[in-house]
Design a protein around this motif. Structure first.
Motif, PDB file in Angstrom:
ATOM      1  N   LYS A  20      16.918 -16.910  -5.535  1.00  0.00           N
ATOM      2  CA  LYS A  20      16.983 -17.399  -4.162  1.00  0.00           C
ATOM      3  C   LYS A  20      18.422 -17.798  -3.841  1.00  0.00           C
ATOM      4  O   LYS A  20      19.040 -18.588  -4.556  1.00  0.00           O
ATOM      5  N   VAL A  21      18.932 -17.231  -2.768  1.00  0.00           N
ATOM      6  CA  VAL A  21      20.307 -17.483  -2.340  1.00  0.00           C
ATOM      7  C   VAL A  21      20.524 -18.968  -2.102  1.00  0.00           C
ATOM      8  O   VAL A  21      21.546 -19.521  -2.496  1.00  0.00           O
ATOM      9  N   ARG A  22      19.566 -19.611  -1.484  1.00  0.00           N
ATOM     10  CA  ARG A  22      19.692 -21.043  -1.196  1.00  0.00           C
ATOM     11  C   ARG A  22      19.913 -21.841  -2.481  1.00  0.00           C
ATOM     12  O   ARG A  22      20.766 -22.720  -2.544  1.00  0.00           O
ATOM     13  N   ASN A  23      19.139 -21.532  -3.510  1.00  0.00           N
ATOM     14  CA  ASN A  23      19.279 -22.233  -4.786  1.00  0.00           C
ATOM     15  C   ASN A  23      20.650 -21.986  -5.412  1.00  0.00           C
ATOM     16  O   ASN A  23      21.253 -22.898  -5.973  1.00  0.00           O
ATOM     17  N   VAL A  24      21.115 -20.758  -5.316  1.00  0.00           N
ATOM     18  CA  VAL A  24      22.437 -20.413  -5.848  1.00  0.00           C
ATOM     19  C   VAL A  24      23.501 -21.245  -5.139  1.00  0.00           C
ATOM     20  O   VAL A  24      24.356 -21.858  -5.781  1.00  0.00           O
TER      21      VAL A  24
END
Length: 83
Positions: A20-24
């Motif tokens: 997930k981009v958000r988590n990254v």
């Protein structure tokens, strides 16, 4: 030859879970802050240039951000900003 040796074996590769981009971004932001960098400026530098040197290697942040494409990051940012 035994019958067992003539059967075709099945091998299944586990798909890597879609990151997930958000988590990254959250993890990279935290690592940049811990090292005293301004996350916004560093991420802008990375997104514009593609040079991972803008991202600290602290806590594996540089390797982590390279697991997602820059266009995916930009799309996620715009999606969250515009909705």
């Amino acid at each position: 030859m035994s019958e067992d040796m003539q059967e075709t074996m099945m091998f299944k590769v586990q798909k890597e879970e879609k990151i997930k981009v958000r988590n990254v971004l959250e993890e990279v932001q935290a690592a940049l802050k811990e090292k005293g960098y301004d996350p916004i400026n560093q991420l802008i530098g990375y997104l514009l240039s593609g040079d991972p040197a803008y991202i600290t290697s602290h806590k594996g942040a540089r390797n982590l951000i390279r697991r997602v494409e820059r266009d995916e990051i930009i799309a996620e940012l715009l999606k969250n900003y515009l909705t």
